[in-house]
Design a protein around this motif. Structure first.
Motif, PDB file in Angstrom:
ATOM      1  N   UNK A  79       0.831  -1.199   0.000  1.00 24.41           N
ATOM      2  CA  UNK A  79       0.000   0.000   0.000  1.00 24.41           C
ATOM      3  C   UNK A  79       0.861   1.243   0.000  1.00 24.41           C
ATOM      4  N   UNK A  80       0.647   2.125  -0.954  1.00 21.18           N
ATOM      5  CA  UNK A  80       1.491   3.317  -1.126  1.00 21.18           C
ATOM      6  C   UNK A  80       0.743   4.587  -0.741  1.00 21.18           C
ATOM      7  N   UNK A  81       1.381   5.389   0.107  1.00 20.06           N
ATOM      8  CA  UNK A  81       0.957   6.764   0.357  1.00 20.06           C
ATOM      9  C   UNK A  81       1.946   7.633  -0.405  1.00 20.06           C
ATOM     10  N   UNK A  82       1.581   8.115  -1.599  1.00 21.42           N
ATOM     11  CA  UNK A  82       2.571   8.735  -2.483  1.00 21.42           C
ATOM     12  C   UNK A  82       2.958  10.142  -2.054  1.00 21.42           C
ATOM     13  N   UNK A  83       4.106  10.557  -2.528  1.00 19.31           N
ATOM     14  CA  UNK A  83       4.522  11.937  -2.322  1.00 19.31           C
ATOM     15  C   UNK A  83       3.491  12.867  -2.951  1.00 19.31           C
ATOM     16  N   UNK A  84       3.111  13.911  -2.224  1.00 20.15           N
ATOM     17  CA  UNK A  84       2.101  14.831  -2.743  1.00 20.15           C
ATOM     18  C   UNK A  84       0.675  14.378  -2.501  1.00 20.15           C
TER      19      UNK A  84
END
Length: 233
Positions: A79-84
């Motif tokens: 699970x990714x919490x992306x930059x921005x």
């Protein structure tokens, strides 16, 4: 859980990663640290299948994933919490969360709307607001909640607290500490040494596309020269 070995990646003709290597085990909190432009986000993109690696390997739970498309890597439990943050601005808080909901690994006590709203009460209060009506801190909470709704085995946060007010930043760190105590494996990319040494089990410092140091929080905290050399402004 995650093993990255000798990872090499390019943007066009420009080489960005020069043999990146690191690992995250089940239940661990691990960091990638370094100044801007050193390859941390590039590494995350390569791990998630958003950037094709030229060579090297990415293994997740013992299987190679570096040749898989991004959606299949995500379905395996990353699970990714992306930059921005990259939330959906024209969807409500509730819709942002529901859009990502899945429990493909049949996790016990899975993340649900009710559980995310209990974890982030502010999102519950603003669940009918559009994404573009939220503050920066609320958007970051929503991005984390959206990732949790996929019930990930490994949660990856890229620049978890960048641009946030100090109080909101502390709230995010507290939430990550709660996740750690629940046994959630986490990979954090951030620059806040003081917060990270109190949270993470191990650290990797990245310089020009490769790991130049790895060690425990205790070792990092007591080596001010190391922090100045690789992490100072």
């Amino acid at each position: 859980m995650l093993r990255v070995k000798d990872l090499v990646a390019f943007y066009g003709a420009s080489q960005a990663l020069f043999g990146m290597e690191f690992a995250v085990d089940a239940g661990e909190v691990v960091t990638l640290m370094g100044r801007n432009g050193m390859g941390k986000t590039t590494t995350v993109n390569a791990v998630m299948g958003l950037l094709a690696a030229r060579s090297g390997s990415v293994e997740f739970e013992g299987s190679r994933v570096d040749a898989l498309p991004a959606f299949r890597i995500a379905r395996l439990g990353l699970g990714l919490v992306p930059e921005g943050r990259q939330i959906f601005p024209n969807l409500s808080v509730r819709e942002n969360l529901v859009a990502a909901a899945a429990n493909r690994t049949a996790r016990q006590n899975p993340w649900t709307l009710a559980r995310v709203f209990d974890f982030f009460p502010r999102l519950g209060e603003r669940q009918r607001n559009m994404g573009n009506q939220l503050s920066g801190g609320e958007q970051q909470m929503l991005a984390i909640g959206r990732a949790l709704m996929t019930n990930p085995k490994l949660l990856i946060l890229d620049e978890a607290t960048e641009g946030l007010a100090p109080l909101i930043r502390q709230e995010i760190w507290s939430c990550l500490d709660r996740l750690k105590r629940e046994g959630q494996a986490i990979l954090v990319i951030d620059k806040n040494v003081a917060a990270l040494v109190g949270l993470a089990n191990r650290h990797y410092i990245v310089e020009k596309g490769r790991v130049v140091w790895t060690g425990t929080s205790q070792a990092l905290a007591r080596d001010s020269a190391l922090q100045h050399r690789y992490l100072g402004v």
